[in-house]
Design an enzyme around this catalytic site. Structure first.
Site, PDB file in Angstrom:
ATOM      1  N   GLU A   1       0.575  -2.002  12.880  1.00 50.03           N
ATOM      2  CA  GLU A   1       0.763  -3.821  12.815  1.00 50.03           C
ATOM      3  C   GLU A   1       1.501  -4.555  14.055  1.00 50.03           C
ATOM      4  O   GLU A   1       2.126  -5.941  14.216  1.00 50.03           O
ATOM      5  CB  GLU A   1       2.029  -3.642  11.415  1.00 50.03           C
ATOM      6  CG  GLU A   1       1.479  -3.440   9.984  1.00 50.03           C
ATOM      7  CD  GLU A   1       2.116  -3.878   9.005  1.00 50.03           C
ATOM      8  OE1 GLU A   1       4.284  -3.600   8.864  1.00 50.03           O
ATOM      9  OE2 GLU A   1       2.469  -4.318   8.024  1.00 50.03           O
TER      10      GLU A   1
ATOM     11  N   LYS B   1       2.548   0.922  16.128  1.00 54.64           N
ATOM     12  CA  LYS B   1       3.539   0.898  15.681  1.00 54.64           C
ATOM     13  C   LYS B   1       3.932   2.032  14.782  1.00 54.64           C
ATOM     14  O   LYS B   1       5.245   3.036  14.066  1.00 54.64           O
ATOM     15  CB  LYS B   1       3.863  -0.530  15.217  1.00 54.64           C
ATOM     16  CG  LYS B   1       4.931   0.396  14.195  1.00 54.64           C
ATOM     17  CD  LYS B   1       5.219  -1.738  12.706  1.00 54.64           C
ATOM     18  CE  LYS B   1       6.163  -2.068  12.055  1.00 54.64           C
ATOM     19  NZ  LYS B   1       6.291  -3.358  11.323  1.00 54.64           N
ATOM     20  N   GLN B   2       3.148   2.626  13.961  1.00 57.13           N
ATOM     21  CA  GLN B   2       2.430   4.121  12.858  1.00 57.13           C
ATOM     22  C   GLN B   2       1.500   4.587  13.076  1.00 57.13           C
ATOM     23  O   GLN B   2       0.580   4.140  13.172  1.00 57.13           O
ATOM     24  CB  GLN B   2       2.913   3.559  11.688  1.00 57.13           C
ATOM     25  CG  GLN B   2       2.111   2.192  10.936  1.00 57.13           C
ATOM     26  CD  GLN B   2       2.517   1.384  10.040  1.00 57.13           C
ATOM     27  OE1 GLN B   2       2.938   0.802  10.827  1.00 57.13           O
ATOM     28  NE2 GLN B   2       2.507   1.697   9.389  1.00 57.13           N
TER      29      GLN B   2
ATOM     30  N   TRP C   1       0.828  -1.184  -0.203  1.00 64.97           N
ATOM     31  CA  TRP C   1      -0.480   0.248  -0.264  1.00 64.97           C
ATOM     32  C   TRP C   1       1.360   1.496  -0.150  1.00 64.97           C
ATOM     33  O   TRP C   1       0.366   2.879  -0.317  1.00 64.97           O
ATOM     34  CB  TRP C   1      -1.038   0.055   1.068  1.00 64.97           C
ATOM     35  CG  TRP C   1      -0.292  -0.187   2.514  1.00 64.97           C
ATOM     36  CD1 TRP C   1       0.850  -0.662   3.427  1.00 64.97           C
ATOM     37  CD2 TRP C   1      -0.749   0.860   3.610  1.00 64.97           C
ATOM     38  NE1 TRP C   1       1.392  -0.391   4.133  1.00 64.97           N
ATOM     39  CE2 TRP C   1       0.156   0.907   4.753  1.00 64.97           C
ATOM     40  CE3 TRP C   1      -2.115   2.107   3.743  1.00 64.97           C
ATOM     41  CZ2 TRP C   1       0.177   1.534   6.409  1.00 64.97           C
ATOM     42  CZ3 TRP C   1      -1.682   2.757   4.757  1.00 64.97           C
ATOM     43  CH2 TRP C   1      -0.960   3.132   5.901  1.00 64.97           C
ATOM     44  N   ASP C   2       2.222   0.991   0.187  1.00 63.88           N
ATOM     45  CA  ASP C   2       3.150   1.855   0.216  1.00 63.88           C
ATOM     46  C   ASP C   2       2.987   2.973  -1.373  1.00 63.88           C
ATOM     47  O   ASP C   2       2.728   4.088  -0.829  1.00 63.88           O
ATOM     48  CB  ASP C   2       4.523   2.042   0.116  1.00 63.88           C
ATOM     49  CG  ASP C   2       4.869   0.735   1.262  1.00 63.88           C
ATOM     50  OD1 ASP C   2       3.708  -0.116   2.249  1.00 63.88           O
ATOM     51  OD2 ASP C   2       6.010   1.039   2.309  1.00 63.88           O
TER      52      ASP C   2
END
Lengths: 755, 755
Positions: B467, B580-581, B324-325
């Site tokens: 994640e 995580k993000q 998906w980046d």
């Protein structure tokens, strides 16, 4: 140089083995580990032994600086292989960031438990505290020059300490299990911290982090083993559990105890058993024979489905494939010293009849045509089909060996006959030997070409032992040995009919002996055998003697391989009287009673100057033949050059692996050459002729079930028999040694031909 | 360090690329070269980009001593990548055996001829005569961490000078042809000695041997190219001949001429086209944006069957797979600067519907479920199934991403909508875009789970952008975007029925829209969307807010990845409020008009302190959101940290390849963040808010077919339109810029929230 030493200090036990690469990675290293017989074919390529996961790797950091001998200074560096027990040791002081750190790495592959290797690193500093980080485990990122054979399987951890990697070959579907367990100590105290485990692609490592005070010693012992699904010694239904349990058991003993167990086997089964002792001021001959016996022991599988590769399992060279090297250059050692091993190696050819039939059928021949390159017995031919491109045309060149280098079928029969003579192993003859001989003869008769003009049978378009000559017609070695094979087969049929009618019927069913026998008898005496010319020279092939001659001396002095190809290409070399290796001379050596001394000498004088010895198979034959001809100086020169094939200083020669045939050659030159042990017409002959610098030579051989302890001291030879009475020939005289007794005879001191 | 620099100085043209490894081998090097899209699966593994034969290798010997910078001394060492034209230069003096030798290596991959690379080595010494031996050619002994994908094919030589290697992937059967030709000069005089050719396994080399007088310069130019059977620009029936002819043509020009042709394309198509100029005393922001644009250009394939890998083609990391980046972090750059490239990248997803259907069917869903990891469009899911063993149980752990990290399907729709808004590309919408949207909605409706108790639809057992949280229920990002996708699909159907009845019928035939539409309408408003709690915090998932909170500051300060896993395992992290993000914050950033400022701020304040930023996708989102919230100091801190993802000093981070999403992120932070360019409700908004240290920012973007030159200087912004009239929003006010004209507006200088 690094690659040569990795080869020379190879460690193995016949089942598996590894090169003497350093624990830490080095530029241009070759870290191969192989298990005998585990062949796999990468798509579009021929089968080869897969390079296996690395069990010796260690990444070591001292105060964060990775151990690399190119950084800092290195002092007191010493790396040595103890051939007595197979232990490899590397020790040095590493001076880095103002600290002096002492390292000692030790490791061995067990002769007692064929799956096991144990290694150890000891680290300490007298004057500095150290932080030591070690990453050690199983590194499956290995390949055959970047060709990958193994499919990655599970990576597992047992009890927090046993790490395991499973893999499987991608074409032959052989399963592997690798296990590693570490034990860490400060001084002698076992640390019980479990490693921090990290995994990567094909990798599983344990990480250790230790602070060490000055004066202390950190020791990490690494137990590792490997099992495969083709192992004959274990039930391979649950290799994973079985192998980790085996390692657990191993871990009950420490490094030294396991080394001692292994050393015991080395001593009993190899060193004591069939000793060779050379008394000379020069230490090299004794080193050479020890090295040869060490490497034969380390590289010979004990499983009859496997054989010795041309480079053993010491490197990627020749892909682990077996050539005629085994039968002609290595089997004499085993026939005379370990007949049970010789039997296994010949059984490999019996099992290989399946592959040999395939090859014969593919080429429209009958019987068994043994492969030029052999891997798994049923594979048949495994020689590569295509080589490099021709420099001139740019087109890829066909590799002809697998098609037309056909004398290997004779070589198998020669070795079979030698084994039968030396052992009188009737069971092997009846179960396997006779069939090998008969089937080979069927191949040769189907291979013969009738020449109407001369009413004779010829064999055209072959490569003989001299590989410079592709597409030769009537290569002497090939034609003589083909006829000899058929003669042996005729004798076997006669013998079977008379003495073993049941077996005859059985083999007749299998091989259709009635028709074959008629064929043999009608053709055998019409096979064209190139005869000596007026000068007593047997033509190597039909055209050889008519080709131009050049002065080869500049190529012979040089120790580089293929030196001649700097000035000529293969097709030019093909068109000159240049020989790569003993060809006619090999025939004379193997069948010495077919040729008288004058013929031997004139062929020696003709061919040797035309030979580049550009094969490791050439020198030992020349040394023995020169010794037979009493050309003492030449004999010893060839002997020394042959010993230097691997042990010499020439960098590059042993990079891809050892020359196993040259190892066999060292024994052959020592025992068959100087020791004068030979089988002629099925009889044992012992006629020593020692080099001037050797005071005495002692060795032990087996003959028809008895042990012979031979001792040669200048002008005397004693033969002591342990076991039944035996007979041998010396100077055309028959001697009989009664059971368990000893005789002594004079060795005539002859004039040598050379000064 | 060596691996990081190989990554940073990567050279490529989107078609192929190679890491900046040295010509001579070095310990621990990674020499990868890749061609985009040439995926192959080694048995038992998922597909990956094969590491291709090495075209830059040179083994150089001076007076017999191999060039190795660990030997002798090295002075004046300088290695630099010229991003303007993609040329990599390495020069140094090597002092060895009392000689000082000057080396200069140059090379580039052509932007003008996508198959071509040219390299050059110049060697000389002012005061010593030299013998120079160079072995250079094609070294096919390359692999993906020892996994081999290529079957060796013919090695050939044309006209004594062109060397060629053919290979083919073993599973996907993609054919490769590599060609190399050398030209040697002393000073400027062309030598016409042909190389001495040597071939090995997968290798073909030319050997040069030159004696050079002091003061002279030896130059070897190496022309190399690569062609594959999936190339869309050539007839691939006779690649061998075609490719060697192409190289012959290239050889008519010298190094400099070919470099200039390539530089012209760099200039015209990349640097000039959509410039970004930052005026600041700090050079780093300009370097960062140039680096980002350089790497995007070097790593983006132009073939719609291929996409940008998470690490581009700069290393083995993530196997060349697309995540998906691309949609969320890289497409904004292309949508605003090169809409044709953006279109190709979206077409890849359209072609990928085949694979997405496969994946949906495999999982018993309807419509298109896009793969978490994508390779060849028809492959479907290519995420690995199994990872490392669990440290505690020892059992291999399942990798869940390919199964339950499902938001990628929304991400594709988000990017499709952004592209359509920015370009108004009706043809794409009709040919591909609508179908992507409709099919994605079909997936999401089939994915919904009805909860009787609440009479609502839920999505349980997923991984959201965070994640760390495996098996989360009602992840906010997932649920909100799923509903949004279905809403878009409903709108598309309404639009089609009204405006494009023919297309509606066609798509209805294909997708059964009647049934689907009913389904959507009945479910869309019953999808459970986690609502802000009393503190205005949107729960990341059902359980997140009830988990314990720990102080993360020690893990956030550290620049090591996965630092938290030194103290906690994944399951422990799963059970705490650790993110995580950007997850909820990413939702807020992407759908800013769904949430008011108070909600934005309370979620920022809640989640940011709980976020480890242990993904390269996290920092840029935070930088932009902080800037939106006028948290200037935080914004710039995040901006600088994000720029350092690859460019920073942290060794190890970029070893396996670049973070392409972080490169996209640099552009996003600069243009979408500080430049304030955003698409809201399908409209363009430009609301710059520059960092205090930036004097001005100039950039160019595309909007619905027109070019916009934007210039921000402190308190003023000018927008010049080249092309048709456009509209944009600033401070809730609509502006219209007439065709080919320019407007200027004030940029309010606001109080910042932080000091």
């Amino acid at each position: 140089m690094i690659n040569k030493m990795e080869t020379l200090m190879f460690q193995g036990n016949g089942y598996f083995g590894m090169r003497a690469a350093a624990e830490e990675h080095q530029l241009n290293e070759r870290r191969n580990m192989f298990v005998s017989g585990t062949f796999d074919a990468f798509p579009s390529e021929v089968t080869e032994l897969p390079s296996l996961p690395d069990l010796i790797n260690m990444e070591i950091k001292i105060d964060g600086q990775a151990l690399c001998l190119r950084d800092g200074q290195v002092e007191n560096y010493h790396k040595y292989l103890n051939m007595k027990n197979g232990e490899l040791i590397r020790e040095f002081d590493w001076i880095i960031n103002h600290k002096r750190i002492n390292f000692k790495f030790s490791r061995f592959i067990s002769m007692q438990d064929k799956h096991l290797m144990v290694s150890k690193v000891e680290i300490g500093s007298d004057r500095d505290d150290l932080n030591i980080k070690i990453r050690s485990g199983i590194d499956g990122q290995q390949s055959n020059s970047e060709t990958q054979h193994l499919m990655e399987g599970d990576k597992r951890l047992y009890e927090g300490t046993f790490i395991q990697l499973k893999e499987e070959t991608q074409q032959s579907h052989i399963k592997f299990v690798f296990n590693v367990r570490h034990r860490a100590y400060i001084d002698e105290v076992l640390l019980n911290n479990k490693p921090f485990i990290k995994m990567g692609r094909r990798q599983i490592f344990g990480n250790y982090d230790v602070d060490l005070n000055k004066g202390q010693k950190f020791t990490l012992v690494k137990y590792a083993n490997v099992y495969t699904s083709i192992d004959s010694d274990v039930d391979n239904n649950d290799l994973a559990e079985l192998s980790v349990n085996a390692l657990k058991k191993n871990c009950l003993s420490n490094y030294q105890e396991l080394l001692q167990k292994s050393e015991k086997i080395w001593n009993k089964d190899i060193w004591q058993k069939n000793y060779v002792e050379i008394d000379s001021d020069d230490i090299n001959p004794q080193v050479a024979i020890n090295f040869a016996r060490y490497q034969m022991a380390a590289n010979t599988p004990r499983d009859p489905r496997m054989n010795i590769g041309a480079k053993g399992i010491t490197g990627e060279g020749y892909k682990g494939h077996t050539f005629w090297d085994t039968e002609i250059f290595m089997l004499p050692y085993y026939i005379f010293t370990m007949p049970n091993v010789a039997r296994n190696l010949l059984k490999y050819r019996y099992l290989g009849l399946e592959g040999a039939h395939k090859k014969a059928q593919f080429n429209d021949y009958d019987g068994s045509q043994f492969p030029w390159e052999a891997a798994w017995p049923s594979d048949g031919e495994t020689a590569p089909l295509w080589g490099s491109a021709d420099i001139v045309t740019g087109e890829p060149m066909k590799i002809w060996s697998g098609f037309i280098e056909q004398h290997v079928t004779s070589d198998v029969v020669i070795a079979t006959m030698e084994y039968l003579s030396a052992t009188d192993d009737q069971k092997f003859a009846e179960d396997m030997g006779y069939e090998i001989i008969l089937d080979a003869a069927k191949f040769w008769t189907s291979r013969l070409e009738y020449d109407q003009d001369h009413d004779r049978y010829e064999i055209t378009d072959v490569i003989g032992p001299d590989e410079y000559k592709e597409h030769a017609d009537n290569n002497a070695f090939t034609n003589y040995t083909a006829q000899w094979c058929i003669q042996k087969a005729i004798k076997v049929v006669n013998l079977l009919k008379e003495d073993h009618p049941d077996l005859y019927v059985k083999l007749d069913d299998k091989l259709n002996l009635v028709g074959a026998y008629e064929d043999w008898v009608s053709k055998v005496n019409k096979i064209y055998l190139p005869q000596p010319n007026a000068d007593g020279v047997i033509p190597e092939d039909d055209k050889y003697l008519s080709k131009p001659i050049i002065d080869l001396s500049k190529y012979k002095l040089n120790n580089q391989i293929s030196n001649i190809f700097k000035d000529y290409n293969l097709s030019q070399v093909n068109d000159m009287q240049i020989t790569k290796q003993a060809d006619v001379l090999l025939l004379i050596y193997l069948f010495e009673n077919m040729f008288d001394d004058d013929i031997k000498r004139s062929n020696w004088e003709y061919y040797e100057p035309k030979t580049t010895h550009d094969s490791s198979l050439s020198l030992s034959t020349h040394a023995i033949l020169a010794n037979d001809l009493k050309l003492d100086e030449s004999a010893y020169n060839f002997y020394e050059m042959a010993c230097e094939t691997d042990l010499g200083v020439h960098i590059g020669k042993s990079v891809q692996g050892l020359h196993m045939a040259a190892c066999g050659g060292i024994w052959n030159m020592t025992i068959e050459g100087f020791g004068g042990v030979r089988i002629t017409n099925g009889k044992l002959r012992i006629e020593p002729h020692l080099p001037a610098t050797w005071r005495n030579l002692k060795f032990q051989i087996n003959w028809q079930g008895s042990l012979l302890k031979v001792c040669v001291v200048n002008d005397k030879m004693s033969v002591e028999v342990v076991g039944d009475s035996i007979e041998f020939v010396n100077q055309n005289q028959d001697y009989q040694v009664p059971a368990n007794s000893r005789i002594e005879i004079e060795v005539p001191v002859e004039e040598t031909v050379e000064r």
